[in-house]
Design an enzyme around this catalytic site. Structure first.
Site, PDB file in Angstrom:
ATOM      1  N   THR A 138       0.854  -1.197   0.000  1.00 18.12           N
ATOM      2  CA  THR A 138       0.000   0.000   0.000  1.00 18.12           C
ATOM      3  C   THR A 138       0.877   1.229   0.000  1.00 18.12           C
ATOM      4  O   THR A 138       2.018   1.182   0.432  1.00 18.12           O
ATOM      5  CB  THR A 138      -0.833   0.124   1.295  1.00 18.12           C
ATOM      6  OG1 THR A 138       0.052   0.086   2.413  1.00 18.12           O
ATOM      7  CG2 THR A 138      -1.865  -0.942   1.381  1.00 18.12           C
ATOM      8  N   ASP A 139       0.316   2.341  -0.434  1.00 16.07           N
ATOM      9  CA  ASP A 139       0.951   3.579  -0.039  1.00 16.07           C
ATOM     10  C   ASP A 139       0.633   3.730   1.451  1.00 16.07           C
ATOM     11  O   ASP A 139      -0.280   3.090   1.975  1.00 16.07           O
ATOM     12  CB  ASP A 139       0.447   4.778  -0.859  1.00 16.07           C
ATOM     13  CG  ASP A 139       1.438   5.938  -0.776  1.00 16.07           C
ATOM     14  OD1 ASP A 139       2.296   5.938   0.136  1.00 16.07           O
ATOM     15  OD2 ASP A 139       1.376   6.859  -1.619  1.00 16.07           O
ATOM     16  N   TRP A 140       1.414   4.567   2.118  1.00 15.14           N
ATOM     17  CA  TRP A 140       1.339   4.620   3.586  1.00 15.14           C
ATOM     18  C   TRP A 140      -0.013   5.162   4.065  1.00 15.14           C
ATOM     19  O   TRP A 140      -0.332   6.336   3.862  1.00 15.14           O
ATOM     20  CB  TRP A 140       2.504   5.444   4.111  1.00 15.14           C
ATOM     21  CG  TRP A 140       3.719   4.607   4.429  1.00 15.14           C
ATOM     22  CD1 TRP A 140       4.423   4.609   5.616  1.00 15.14           C
ATOM     23  CD2 TRP A 140       4.396   3.640   3.602  1.00 15.14           C
ATOM     24  NE1 TRP A 140       5.459   3.700   5.568  1.00 15.14           N
ATOM     25  CE2 TRP A 140       5.469   3.089   4.349  1.00 15.14           C
ATOM     26  CE3 TRP A 140       4.181   3.128   2.318  1.00 15.14           C
ATOM     27  CZ2 TRP A 140       6.325   2.107   3.849  1.00 15.14           C
ATOM     28  CZ3 TRP A 140       5.040   2.144   1.819  1.00 15.14           C
ATOM     29  CH2 TRP A 140       6.087   1.655   2.578  1.00 15.14           C
ATOM     30  N   GLY A 141      -0.796   4.284   4.620  1.00 16.23           N
ATOM     31  CA  GLY A 141      -2.125   4.689   5.058  1.00 16.23           C
ATOM     32  C   GLY A 141      -3.159   4.572   3.955  1.00 16.23           C
ATOM     33  O   GLY A 141      -4.237   5.149   4.052  1.00 16.23           O
ATOM     34  N   GLY A 142      -2.857   3.816   2.922  1.00 15.58           N
ATOM     35  CA  GLY A 142      -3.756   3.715   1.774  1.00 15.58           C
ATOM     36  C   GLY A 142      -4.793   2.604   1.878  1.00 15.58           C
ATOM     37  O   GLY A 142      -5.562   2.386   0.957  1.00 15.58           O
TER      38      GLY A 142
END
Ligand code: BGC
Length: 733
Positions: A264-268
């Site tokens: 994931t992108d961070w927090g995605g």
């Protein structure tokens, strides 16, 4: 005798069973095939251990299998250098003193070099830095297409053309991965703006998706063989891209056979069900255990942690879904940390500085050079005025996740002083942007009028003025998390430039930015250099080009519009960019960048593929090796290139295809091949460009497949997208 024999047999048995106990398990045997190792490791793991692989254990790392000796995954940004160590649960720096890295030029500069060999060198060098720092996943490169000059992250990407981005991303990946570090190509997909990036839902046709926005990712997967890929924050057709069934399962994993890890992108990540089922493998950055003010969710409560485990135990999720994720993550670990072919790294080595300088030299673009104001060899002028904040400001700091803590950064002023000598340089700030406070820009305490007055005074008495300005990496400029507010230069630089021009005609503009800017003074200045963000060696590389020690050879990887509305995304108004805060509609469809300018006959300020040299090049008439070709064939286009000037230099010849009559909308031209050629002054060479006819295909939305139309095509040979030197027609059967 018999007793003796029995005794020997017994001894042999014992020793062989001892040996058997010492046999290395298959998964630890680096000589065994990868898939065998993966299956063997998987067969020994508990469900809990498999789930633990699928989510973060800290801001940038995830668990291995400690019981089996399988190491953790350590990621780091990317893509211009190896980010400093951060605290376990926070974005803040950990304060280590051994993590000052080399900053390489921004990816826009790499793209502008049009030199895939330099991309390989870039990848190897940054891969070595990552390896030395014990990272096994490098969070980069970024290949999101340059759709609008306002996008705050364009500087991290490879420009507006899918073919250029594809050719440049492949060697970067190969370079990084040759060091046993996984590249993580990002952000998949359609992350073309920072405004509302966390939720904006992109509406784009299948055709534009396949022809413009996906090719660089596809090339990364199928030709670069990338080992990991990062989902993007935005939504596409109503689903967040980090768990988007169409993008991740259907296209990436099924159509393209991607066997690596989707991170994931961070927090995605937003939802366990979709995260489990829609093709995500590793969840990062969803918050921590409460160590920062806005975070409550401990790692064990990540969407792919306990909720996933619970779902598996209750039979809600098929164990095959978990096994697939675990397999991919094990594969990544065996390809990197547990690989037999893993060289050692290097950190801040002279070779890396040299690589950075070379890439910077080749990426710098000369946009204008009247009356041969450039180059300025040492001794030519007595007084050189250096004006503008970017001559002295750090441009490796800021910009968001690509911000770097560097071992050193040569500023333009330092580079120029080293070349011309202190006594020949006079410096004045001219404008001040104000310091960056937590990424936001604080107002400068310096008086703007006094700064202009002082700069004008300095310029008045100089032989030549080097204005070093542009954007910086503060919020709302070239920076993650927000887009630029306008195409204009910030901090009243336009006014300052006009004021300088009133007192000195010899003004050279050096633009340091990752984006196009408006240039209302373009006709009045004799020389303009597009210098990007050049990393640790910035000042040296810029000086190399300004002084003529290096002949510039960069070409623009995106079009510069004269005004914002000339850009396709902006032409269609707010719904097309930035959208209505829920949806954005890519109304220009496939006509992105020069495809739009050239099809609609809008003159750009500077076109895609454009860049001058201190020498000149002559092109002969191009010829094709055949007049008729099958749709699975290849055309070879040849011509003679001559360095017709007095300086050694390099030219990037570009081949575009045009289909005058077509059943579907076509761009006036599309780049299909390019080659950078170095030539001594006065020398000629035959250049051949190979164009596979399959690359003429358009994406047929009704049939969901690529289709090559038969008929007439024109191949256009150019020095830029707008400077066409010759044409050749071919018939596709
Ligand atoms: C960025 C990514 C980056 C990640 C980790 C995100 O905010 O979008 O590009 O790799 O943070 O720093």
């Amino acid at each position: 005798m018999i007793k003796k024999l029995l005794f020997i047999v017994l001894i042999l048995r014992i020793s062989s069973s001892l040996q058997a106990q010492q046999v290395t398990p298959v998964y630890l045997d680096v000589n065994k095939p990868l898939e065998e190792r993966v299956e063997n490791a998987l067969s020994q793991m508990t469900t809990e251990e498999k789930v633990a692989l699928c989510h973060a254990q800290s801001k940038f790392s995830s668990k291995g299998v400690p019981r089996l000796g399988i190491p953790e995954v350590w990621t780091d940004d990317g893509p211009h250098g190896i980010r400093e160590e951060v605290l376990w649960d926070e974005w803040g720096g950990a304060g280590w003193t051994n993590d000052y890295c080399t900053a390489f030029p921004a990816l826009t500069c790499l793209a502008a070099s049009f030199n895939p060999e330099l991309s390989l060198l870039y990848g190897k060098s940054i891969g070595e830095e990552a390896r030395y720092r014990n990272k096994n996943v490098l969070l980069g490169p970024g290949v999101n297409i340059y759709r609008t000059p306002l996008n705050g992250r364009n500087f991290e990407f490879l420009g507006e053309d899918p073919y250029l981005a594809s050719r440049m991303v492949i060697p970067y990946i190969q370079g990084v991965q040759s060091i046993g570090v996984a590249a993580c190509v990002k952000h998949f997909a359609l992350n073309n703006q920072e405004t509302w990036r966390g939720h904006i839902n992109v509406n784009v046709s299948d055709r534009a998706l396949y022809e413009i926005y996906l090719p660089a990712f596809k090339a990364a997967v199928q030709e670069g063989k990338v080992w990991s890929i990062m989902g993007s924050y935005n939504q596409f057709r109503g689903e967040h891209c980090c768990h988007n069934n169409l993008l991740l399962n259907n296209i990436l994993k099924q159509e393209w056979n991607f066997d690596g890890v989707v991170i994931t992108d961070w927090g995605g990540t937003h939802n366990t069900d979709q995260a489990v089922k829609n093709g995500l493998d590793l969840e990062m950055g969803t918050y921590t255990n409460g160590l920062t003010s806005r975070s409550k969710l401990p790692y064990s409560e990540y969407y792919l942690a306990n909720p996933f485990l619970k779902g598996i135990k209750e039979g809600k999720y098929d164990i095959a879904l978990l096994n697939d994720k675990a397999r991919r993550i094990l594969r990544l670990i065996f390809r990197t940390t547990m690989s037999a072919n893993r060289p050692f790294g290097r950190f801040v080595s002279p070779e890396h500085s040299e690589a950075g300088r070379k890439i910077a030299q080749e990426g710098i673009v000369l946009l204008k050079n009247e009356k041969q104001l450039l180059p300025i060899p040492a001794g030519k002028y007595n007084k050189i005025a250096v004006i503008g904040e970017n001559a002295v400001r750090s441009l490796v700091i800021g910009g968001g996740s690509s911000s770097l803590k560097v071992a050193y950064e040569v500023s333009p002023l330092e580079g120029l002083i080293a070349k011309y000598g202190k006594d020949h340089i006079v410096q004045s700030l001219g404008y001040a942007s104000g310091p960056s406070m937590y990424g936001r820009e604080a107002k400068s305490k310096l008086n703007a009028d006094s700064l202009v007055a002082a700069a004008v005074d300095v310029a008045k008495n100089a032989d030549v003025v080097l204005f070093v300005g542009g954007l910086n990496k503060n919020h709302f400029q070239d920076c993650e998390g927000g887009d630029r507010k306008s195409l204009d230069l910030p901090f009243d630089q336009d006014k300052l430039i006009e004021a300088l021009l009133k007192v000195n005609k010899n003004v050279v503009i050096v633009m340091l930015s990752g984006n196009a800017v408006a240039m209302p003074w373009v006709d009045k200045v004799p020389a303009i250099v597009q210098g990007w963000y050049l990393g640790s060696e910035a000042g040296n590389a810029l000086t190399d080009v300004i002084s003529g020690d290096v002949n510039p050879s960069g070409k623009l990887p995106f079009s510069f519009p004269k005004k914002l509305e000339d850009n396709a995304a902006h032409f269609f108004g707010k719904l097309s960019y930035p959208g209505d805060s829920v949806n954005v509609y890519y109304k220009e469809d496939i006509l992105v960048g020069y495809r739009w300018f050239d099809t609609k006959n809008i003159a750009p300020l500077f076109p895609f593929g454009y860049g001058l040299s201190y020498t000149s090049f002559a092109y002969s008439k191009p010829t094709a090796d055949k007049a008729e070709v099958n749709s699975d064939g290849t055309v070879k286009v040849s011509f003679t290139l001559t360095n017709s000037g007095k300086t050694d230099g390099a030219e990037t010849a570009q081949l575009y295809v045009s289909k005058p009559k077509s059943a579907v909308t076509r761009a006036a031209k599309e780049l299909k091949a390019f080659k950078k050629v170095f030539l001594k002054a006065g020398k000629s060479t035959t250049v051949t460009l190979d164009v596979p006819v399959s690359s003429f295909a358009f994406y047929n939305e009704a049939k969901h497949s690529w289709e090559v139309e038969s008929g007439n095509y024109t191949l256009l040979l150019g020095s830029s997208s707008r400077d066409i030197k010759g044409k050749v027609n071919i018939q596709v059967k």
